[in-house]
Design a protein around this motif. Structure first.
Motif, mmCIF file in Angstrom:
data_model
loop_
_atom_site.group_PDB
_atom_site.id
_atom_site.type_symbol
_atom_site.label_atom_id
_atom_site.label_comp_id
_atom_site.label_asym_id
_atom_site.label_seq_id
_atom_site.Cartn_x
_atom_site.Cartn_y
_atom_site.Cartn_z
ATOM 1 N N PHE A 155 48.023 34.280 20.859
ATOM 2 C CA PHE A 155 46.616 34.105 21.199
ATOM 3 C C PHE A 155 46.225 32.628 21.186
ATOM 4 C CE2 PHE A 155 45.686 38.683 20.014
ATOM 5 C CZ PHE A 155 45.270 39.038 21.286
ATOM 6 N N VAL A 156 46.720 31.891 20.205
ATOM 7 C CA VAL A 156 46.413 30.459 20.143
ATOM 8 C C VAL A 156 46.970 29.740 21.368
ATOM 9 C CG1 VAL A 156 46.900 28.325 18.888
ATOM 10 C CG2 VAL A 156 46.239 30.370 17.631
ATOM 11 N N ALA A 157 48.132 30.197 21.857
ATOM 12 C CA ALA A 157 48.770 29.568 23.012
ATOM 13 C C ALA A 157 48.129 29.988 24.329
ATOM 14 C CB ALA A 157 50.254 29.900 23.030
ATOM 15 N N GLY A 158 47.137 30.868 24.268
ATOM 16 C CA GLY A 158 46.410 31.218 25.485
ATOM 17 C C GLY A 158 46.776 32.546 26.105
ATOM 18 N N ILE A 210 56.670 42.745 20.776
ATOM 19 C CA ILE A 210 55.336 42.164 20.948
ATOM 20 C C ILE A 210 55.269 41.580 22.355
ATOM 21 C CG2 ILE A 210 53.669 40.509 20.052
ATOM 22 C CD1 ILE A 210 55.296 40.605 17.400
ATOM 23 N N THR A 211 54.315 42.047 23.108
ATOM 24 C CA THR A 211 54.169 41.633 24.506
ATOM 25 C C THR A 211 52.932 40.767 24.662
ATOM 26 O OG1 THR A 211 55.120 43.764 25.166
ATOM 27 C CG2 THR A 211 54.059 42.451 26.886
ATOM 28 N N GLY A 212 53.101 39.646 25.333
ATOM 29 C CA GLY A 212 51.965 38.767 25.594
ATOM 30 C C GLY A 212 51.919 38.375 27.063
ATOM 31 N N ILE A 213 50.753 38.489 27.679
ATOM 32 C CA ILE A 213 50.584 38.098 29.072
ATOM 33 C C ILE A 213 49.986 36.692 29.127
ATOM 34 C CG2 ILE A 213 49.330 38.576 31.217
ATOM 35 C CD1 ILE A 213 49.534 41.504 30.628
ATOM 36 N N GLY A 214 50.650 35.859 29.891
ATOM 37 C CA GLY A 214 50.221 34.471 30.014
ATOM 38 C C GLY A 214 51.328 33.663 30.649
ATOM 39 N N ASP A 215 51.199 32.350 30.600
ATOM 40 C CA ASP A 215 52.239 31.478 31.140
ATOM 41 C C ASP A 215 53.502 31.635 30.295
ATOM 42 O OD1 ASP A 215 53.936 29.346 31.788
ATOM 43 O OD2 ASP A 215 52.269 28.025 32.252
ATOM 44 N N PRO A 216 54.572 32.197 30.854
ATOM 45 C CA PRO A 216 55.775 32.461 30.042
ATOM 46 C C PRO A 216 56.341 31.201 29.406
ATOM 47 C CG PRO A 216 55.897 33.617 32.146
ATOM 48 C CD PRO A 216 54.737 32.679 32.232
ATOM 49 N N ASP A 217 56.439 30.118 30.165
ATOM 50 C CA ASP A 217 57.013 28.883 29.620
ATOM 51 C C ASP A 217 56.158 28.338 28.476
ATOM 52 O OD1 ASP A 217 59.079 28.989 31.493
ATOM 53 O OD2 ASP A 217 57.935 27.835 32.976
ATOM 54 N N HIS A 218 54.856 28.370 28.676
ATOM 55 C CA HIS A 218 53.961 27.838 27.647
ATOM 56 C C HIS A 218 54.009 28.696 26.384
ATOM 57 C CE1 HIS A 218 50.629 25.542 26.051
ATOM 58 N NE2 HIS A 218 49.978 26.660 25.775
#
Length: 238
Positions: free
Chosen positions: A150-153, A190-198
Motif C-alpha cells: 500500500f505504501v508503494a502505491g 498476497i496479491t497487489g495491483i500496481g506497477d510491478p517493477d515499483h
C-alpha cells in the motif's frame, strides 16, 4: 352756407375710405385673434419636444457609458471564468482520481491490471529442538508485506483471494490465519495491483521487507503478473 357739389363728393370719398379702413381693421382683428393661441401652442409643443430630445440624448449617453462599463465587467468575468474553469477542471479531475483511488483501496470496486504476487511459506527446514513458531508464517509477516504494498502505491491487495479493505483485520490462529473472519492456510499468496517493477523494488530494498522475512526463516517467492483481477471486497461480518 351753400353746399357745393365737390364737398359732397369729398365727403362721400372720406366716408367710404373710413368704412373700408374700419372693415379692414375688423377683418384683420377677427382673422388674427384665433391664430395667436395656435402659434403659441405650437411653440410650446416644439419646446417640449426639444426638451424631450435633449433628455433622450442625455439618457442615451448615460446608457452608452453604462453599457461600456458592463461590457468591460463581462470581459473581466469571462477571463476570470475561463481561468477558474481551467483550475476547477484540474481540481475536479484530481478529486475524481482521489475518489477512484480511495474506492479501490476500500474495496468498493473491481480492480484489474498488472501487479505482483508474493507467496509466503513456512520454512523448509527446522532444526531439531527448535521452536516451531519461529519457522512459520505469522500475521505480522503478512501485515508487513501488505503495508509495504500500500505504501508503494498498490491500488488493491488481496490475501489468498480475499480482498482487503481499509477495515480489514488479520488474525493468527496456530498454523492458519483469518482474514476478515475467513480462514486461510499456507502458502499465503498476497496479491497487489500496481506497477510491478515499483512494487517489487519496494519489497526488495536492502534491509526491507524481503530481507526481514528471509531473516525470519520465511520462504518468499515474488512473481510479476501482467494481469490481475480482484473482485470487490466482501465481508462475512455482514
Amino acid at each position: 352756407m351753400k353746399v357745393k357739389g365737390k364737398h359732397i363728393i369729398l365727403s362721400f370719398v372720406l366716408l367710404v375710405t373710413g368704412f373700408i379702413l374700419a372693415l379692414s381693421y375688423e377683418i384683420t382683428s377677427e382673422g388674427s385673434s384665433p391664430l395667436l393661441p395656435g402659434i403659441e401652442r405650437q411653440w410650446e409643443l416644439e419646446d417640449e419636444l426639444r426638451n424631450q430630445v435633449i433628455m433622450e440624448q442625455t439618457t442615451n449617453r448615460k446608457l452608452q457609458e453604462d453599457l461600456r462599463l458592463f461590457q468591460a465587467q463581462v470581459r473581466d468575468l469571462e477571463n476570470n471564468l475561463a481561468s477558474m474553469d481551467e483550475e476547477q477542471e484540474v481540481k475536479a479531475q484530481n478529486l475524481l482520481e482521489d475518489i477512484e483511488r480511495l474506492r479501490k483501496i476500500v474495496g468498493q470496486v473491481e480492480v484489474e491490471g498488472p501487479g505482483i504476487e508474493i507467496a509466503l511459506e513456512d520454512a523448509d527446514y527446522m532444526p531439531d529442538g527448535a521452536n516451531p513458531n519461529d519457522y512459520i508464517v505469522h500475521e505480522f509477516h503478512i501485515q508487513r508485506v501488505v503495508h509495504e504494498l500500500f505504501v508503494a502505491g498498490a491500488e488493491a491487495v488481496a490475501i489468498n483471494g480475499y480482498r482487503l479493505s481499509h477495515q480489514s483485520y488479520i488474525q493468527c490462529t496456530g498454523p492458519v490465519i483469518r482474514v476478515d473472519g475467513n480462514t486461510s492456510s499456507a502458502p499465503f499468496v498476497i496479491t497487489g495491483i500496481g506497477d510491478p517493477d515499483h512494487l517489487e523494488s519496494a519489497l526488495t530494498l536492502p534491509g526491507g521487507v524481503h530481507y526481514q522475512l528471509v531473516n525470519d526463516e520465511i520462504t518468499v517467492r515474488i512473481q510479476k503478473k501482467n494481469l490481475i483481477t480482484l473482485d470487490p471486497y466482501l465481508s462475512e461480518r455482514g
